[in-house]
Design a protein around this motif. Structure first.
Motif, PDB file in Angstrom:
ATOM      1  N   HIS A  84      43.635  26.596  31.532  1.00  0.00           N
ATOM      2  CA  HIS A  84      43.776  26.905  30.701  1.00  0.00           C
ATOM      3  C   HIS A  84      44.045  26.231  29.594  1.00  0.00           C
ATOM      4  O   HIS A  84      43.889  26.669  28.155  1.00  0.00           O
ATOM      5  CB  HIS A  84      44.386  28.902  30.377  1.00  0.00           C
ATOM      6  CG  HIS A  84      43.229  29.417  31.829  1.00  0.00           C
ATOM      7  ND1 HIS A  84      43.183  30.771  30.671  1.00  0.00           N
ATOM      8  CD2 HIS A  84      42.914  29.587  31.901  1.00  0.00           C
ATOM      9  CE1 HIS A  84      42.118  31.687  31.144  1.00  0.00           C
ATOM     10  NE2 HIS A  84      42.089  31.072  32.826  1.00  0.00           N
ATOM     11  N   LEU A  87      44.297  34.734  28.641  1.00  0.00           N
ATOM     12  CA  LEU A  87      42.993  35.675  29.013  1.00  0.00           C
ATOM     13  C   LEU A  87      44.099  37.257  29.206  1.00  0.00           C
ATOM     14  O   LEU A  87      45.091  37.490  29.938  1.00  0.00           O
ATOM     15  CB  LEU A  87      42.851  35.298  29.927  1.00  0.00           C
ATOM     16  CG  LEU A  87      41.575  36.045  31.671  1.00  0.00           C
ATOM     17  CD1 LEU A  87      40.507  36.766  30.800  1.00  0.00           C
ATOM     18  CD2 LEU A  87      41.870  35.244  32.485  1.00  0.00           C
ATOM     19  N   LEU A 122      48.616  18.883  26.886  1.00  0.00           N
ATOM     20  CA  LEU A 122      49.643  20.744  26.926  1.00  0.00           C
ATOM     21  C   LEU A 122      49.708  20.276  28.733  1.00  0.00           C
ATOM     22  O   LEU A 122      50.704  21.230  29.077  1.00  0.00           O
ATOM     23  CB  LEU A 122      48.746  22.137  26.744  1.00  0.00           C
ATOM     24  CG  LEU A 122      49.688  22.855  26.836  1.00  0.00           C
ATOM     25  CD1 LEU A 122      51.160  21.946  25.235  1.00  0.00           C
ATOM     26  CD2 LEU A 122      49.327  24.334  26.021  1.00  0.00           C
ATOM     27  N   GLY A 162      49.748  36.109  34.855  1.00  0.00           N
ATOM     28  CA  GLY A 162      48.488  37.116  34.677  1.00  0.00           C
ATOM     29  C   GLY A 162      49.287  38.264  34.396  1.00  0.00           C
ATOM     30  O   GLY A 162      50.257  38.396  34.199  1.00  0.00           O
ATOM     31  N   THR A 171      48.675  29.289  39.469  1.00  0.00           N
ATOM     32  CA  THR A 171      47.887  29.502  40.168  1.00  0.00           C
ATOM     33  C   THR A 171      46.178  29.702  39.218  1.00  0.00           C
ATOM     34  O   THR A 171      47.150  30.674  37.935  1.00  0.00           O
ATOM     35  CB  THR A 171      47.705  30.645  41.160  1.00  0.00           C
ATOM     36  OG1 THR A 171      48.176  31.829  40.199  1.00  0.00           O
ATOM     37  CG2 THR A 171      48.426  29.834  42.204  1.00  0.00           C
ATOM     38  N   ALA A 177      50.145  36.622  27.369  1.00  0.00           N
ATOM     39  CA  ALA A 177      49.078  37.179  27.131  1.00  0.00           C
ATOM     40  C   ALA A 177      49.431  38.975  26.916  1.00  0.00           C
ATOM     41  O   ALA A 177      50.679  38.969  28.274  1.00  0.00           O
ATOM     42  CB  ALA A 177      48.028  37.378  27.714  1.00  0.00           C
ATOM     43  N   THR A 190      50.390  28.938  21.178  1.00  0.00           N
ATOM     44  CA  THR A 190      49.725  28.038  21.792  1.00  0.00           C
ATOM     45  C   THR A 190      48.274  27.195  22.022  1.00  0.00           C
ATOM     46  O   THR A 190      47.256  28.257  21.477  1.00  0.00           O
ATOM     47  CB  THR A 190      49.643  28.634  23.551  1.00  0.00           C
ATOM     48  OG1 THR A 190      49.445  27.436  24.180  1.00  0.00           O
ATOM     49  CG2 THR A 190      49.269  29.456  24.114  1.00  0.00           C
ATOM     50  N   ASP A 219      53.840  34.335  30.512  1.00  0.00           N
ATOM     51  CA  ASP A 219      52.783  34.291  30.365  1.00  0.00           C
ATOM     52  C   ASP A 219      52.515  34.530  28.768  1.00  0.00           C
ATOM     53  O   ASP A 219      53.285  35.400  28.312  1.00  0.00           O
ATOM     54  CB  ASP A 219      51.699  35.340  31.125  1.00  0.00           C
ATOM     55  CG  ASP A 219      50.488  34.996  30.726  1.00  0.00           C
ATOM     56  OD1 ASP A 219      49.189  35.046  32.279  1.00  0.00           O
ATOM     57  OD2 ASP A 219      49.632  35.453  29.842  1.00  0.00           O
ATOM     58  N   MET A 223      36.882  33.121  35.749  1.00  0.00           N
ATOM     59  CA  MET A 223      38.356  33.592  35.344  1.00  0.00           C
ATOM     60  C   MET A 223      39.155  33.212  33.697  1.00  0.00           C
ATOM     61  O   MET A 223      39.998  32.766  33.769  1.00  0.00           O
ATOM     62  CB  MET A 223      39.453  33.247  36.662  1.00  0.00           C
ATOM     63  CG  MET A 223      39.415  33.028  37.705  1.00  0.00           C
ATOM     64  SD  MET A 223      39.581  34.415  38.277  1.00  0.00           S
ATOM     65  CE  MET A 223      40.897  35.112  37.824  1.00  0.00           C
ATOM     66  N   MET A 260      45.842  28.595  36.264  1.00  0.00           N
ATOM     67  CA  MET A 260      45.997  28.668  34.527  1.00  0.00           C
ATOM     68  C   MET A 260      45.880  27.221  34.136  1.00  0.00           C
ATOM     69  O   MET A 260      45.975  26.751  33.079  1.00  0.00           O
ATOM     70  CB  MET A 260      47.491  29.602  34.463  1.00  0.00           C
ATOM     71  CG  MET A 260      48.153  28.637  34.900  1.00  0.00           C
ATOM     72  SD  MET A 260      49.377  26.840  34.197  1.00  0.00           S
ATOM     73  CE  MET A 260      49.729  28.117  32.991  1.00  0.00           C
ATOM     74  N   GLY A 277      52.149  31.223  33.042  1.00  0.00           N
ATOM     75  CA  GLY A 277      50.769  31.660  34.072  1.00  0.00           C
ATOM     76  C   GLY A 277      50.526  32.401  34.685  1.00  0.00           C
ATOM     77  O   GLY A 277      49.956  33.041  35.307  1.00  0.00           O
ATOM     78  N   TYR A 316      41.560  42.571  34.250  1.00  0.00           N
ATOM     79  CA  TYR A 316      41.386  41.451  34.963  1.00  0.00           C
ATOM     80  C   TYR A 316      42.157  42.130  36.567  1.00  0.00           C
ATOM     81  O   TYR A 316      41.319  40.895  37.179  1.00  0.00           O
ATOM     82  CB  TYR A 316      43.306  40.662  34.513  1.00  0.00           C
ATOM     83  CG  TYR A 316      43.307  39.552  35.348  1.00  0.00           C
ATOM     84  CD1 TYR A 316      42.330  38.254  35.168  1.00  0.00           C
ATOM     85  CD2 TYR A 316      44.173  39.044  35.910  1.00  0.00           C
ATOM     86  CE1 TYR A 316      41.818  37.424  35.064  1.00  0.00           C
ATOM     87  CE2 TYR A 316      43.811  37.721  36.895  1.00  0.00           C
ATOM     88  CZ  TYR A 316      43.832  37.191  36.636  1.00  0.00           C
ATOM     89  OH  TYR A 316      43.393  35.583  37.359  1.00  0.00           O
TER      90      TYR A 316
HETATM   91  C1  LIG Z   1      42.630  32.943  35.215  1.00  0.00           C
HETATM   92  S1  LIG Z   1      45.118  33.810  34.356  1.00  0.00           S
HETATM   93  C2  LIG Z   1      45.409  33.104  36.006  1.00  0.00           C
HETATM   94  C3  LIG Z   1      46.659  33.957  36.372  1.00  0.00           C
HETATM   95  C4  LIG Z   1      46.539  34.414  37.251  1.00  0.00           C
HETATM   96  N1  LIG Z   1      48.064  32.574  37.155  1.00  0.00           N
HETATM   97  C5  LIG Z   1      45.649  34.544  38.854  1.00  0.00           C
HETATM   98  O1  LIG Z   1      46.267  33.573  39.363  1.00  0.00           O
HETATM   99  O2  LIG Z   1      45.412  35.378  38.767  1.00  0.00           O
HETATM  100  C6  LIG Z   1      45.341  32.372  33.130  1.00  0.00           C
HETATM  101  C7  LIG Z   1      46.291  32.988  32.561  1.00  0.00           C
HETATM  102  O3  LIG Z   1      47.149  31.380  32.114  1.00  0.00           O
HETATM  103  C8  LIG Z   1      48.064  31.979  31.197  1.00  0.00           C
HETATM  104  N2  LIG Z   1      47.646  30.965  29.915  1.00  0.00           N
HETATM  105  C9  LIG Z   1      47.569  30.744  28.602  1.00  0.00           C
HETATM  106  N3  LIG Z   1      47.941  29.315  28.265  1.00  0.00           N
HETATM  107  C10 LIG Z   1      48.606  29.607  28.736  1.00  0.00           C
HETATM  108  C11 LIG Z   1      50.616  28.954  28.134  1.00  0.00           C
HETATM  109  N4  LIG Z   1      50.287  28.515  26.655  1.00  0.00           N
HETATM  110  N5  LIG Z   1      51.629  29.057  28.867  1.00  0.00           N
HETATM  111  C12 LIG Z   1      51.457  29.911  30.522  1.00  0.00           C
HETATM  112  N6  LIG Z   1      50.557  30.501  30.510  1.00  0.00           N
HETATM  113  C13 LIG Z   1      49.243  30.669  29.722  1.00  0.00           C
HETATM  114  C14 LIG Z   1      46.608  32.603  30.381  1.00  0.00           C
HETATM  115  O4  LIG Z   1      47.141  33.980  29.713  1.00  0.00           O
HETATM  116  C15 LIG Z   1      46.324  33.767  31.760  1.00  0.00           C
HETATM  117  O5  LIG Z   1      46.993  34.914  32.237  1.00  0.00           O
END
Ligand SMILES: C[S@@+](CC[C@H](N)C(=O)[O-])C[C@H]1O[C@@H](n2cnc3c(N)ncnc32)[C@H](O)[C@@H]1O
Length: 228
Positions: free
Chosen positions: A141, A25, A146, A71, A136, A95, A20, A93, A1, A138, A69, A31
């Motif tokens: 990431h 992602l 952080l 997504g 979830t 992204a 950040t 998020d 993921m 995240m 986060g 996705y």
């Molecule tokens: C694997 S995805 C999970 C998305 C969703 N929560 C799910 O369960 O399907 C991880 C997400 O974390 C986000 N992310 C990365 N850095 C972040 C930050 N500093 N603050 C919040 N979200 C962040 C990414 O852009 C991505 O959409």
């Protein structure tokens, strides 16, 4: 993921991602395609994980919920169905394509979920705004420092007694190690320690099998309650 990822990326939907050190992602509809394919080959494990996460959050009609986060917003939309029209759900998020996809899904379903461009380390909400928060898949990431800052931010925006459900890899591995996922090296057991330091009283970790990959093969789910 976690591929492809960007630390920073020029937004193609009119919004620029905030700075950040987390790994964005930004796949949009791709996705959801990937999630659908994973559900197909695993017999619906991601779907079951979302349901379990929402059960653990014990959402009630009328509550305010934050999905950090978020997504493409699938979990936030399911949370909205639980809190109903009297409730409020916000997904955050950094992204842009993920958010554009999430907003399109909300519009299509007529669901009043708000999706905001933002980062866990600087949540754009006043103190004590939410009854519950979800995070979830995240945490891996985020670089480990952080994770600490992000959990403190979630504690700030939750009401006293508010619930946080975190789902993440049991063992993401160490940077540079074969099969390592994400930006840090702390797995769910260490995250429980960080949650405790950020002011949460945590439950036992519930474990679940997820993907046929070594590092996201098993995940842990934990509930923290914001100590007053
Ligand atoms: C694997 S995805 C999970 C998305 C969703 N929560 C799910 O369960 O399907 C991880 C997400 O974390 C986000 N992310 C990365 N850095 C972040 C930050 N500093 N603050 C919040 N979200 C962040 C990414 O852009 C991505 O959409």
């Amino acid at each position: 993921m976690h591929s492809p990822m960007h630390r920073r990326h020029a937004g193609s939907h009119g919004e620029s991602p905030p700075e950040t050190s987390g790994l964005l992602l930004d796949l949009g509809w791709r996705y959801d395609l990937m999630v659908g394919a994973i559900d197909l080959v695993t017999g619906g494990r991601l779907r079951a994980l979302r349901r379990k996460s929402l059960d653990l959050a014990e959402l009630r009609p009328g509550e305010a919920v934050l999905d950090v986060g978020c997504g493409t917003g699938t979990l936030a939309l399911e949370a909205q169905a639980r809190v109903g029209d009297a409730g409020r759900v916000v997904g955050v998020d950094p992204a842009p394509k993920q958010l554009a996809r999430a907003r399109a899904k909300a519009t299509r379903r007529g669901a009043p979920v708000e999706f905001r461009l933002g980062v866990i380390e600087a949540l754009p909400f006043p103190d004590a705004s939410f009854d519950a928060a979800l995070s979830t898949l995240m945490m891996h990431h985020l670089p480990d420092d952080l994770k600490r800052r992000g959990l403190a931010e979630i504690a700030r925006v939750l009401k006293p007694g508010g619930r946080l459900v975190v789902v993440d890899a049991e063992h993401p591995g160490h940077a540079g190690q074969r099969g390592h996922v994400g930006a840090g090296s702390l797995g769910i057991d260490e995250i429980v320690g960080l949650m405790d330091s950020a002011g949460f009283a945590c439950s036992e970790v519930t474990r679940a099998r997820l993907l046929p990959f070594p590092r996201l093969g098993r995940v842990g789910l934990v509930v923290g309650r914001c100590r007053p």
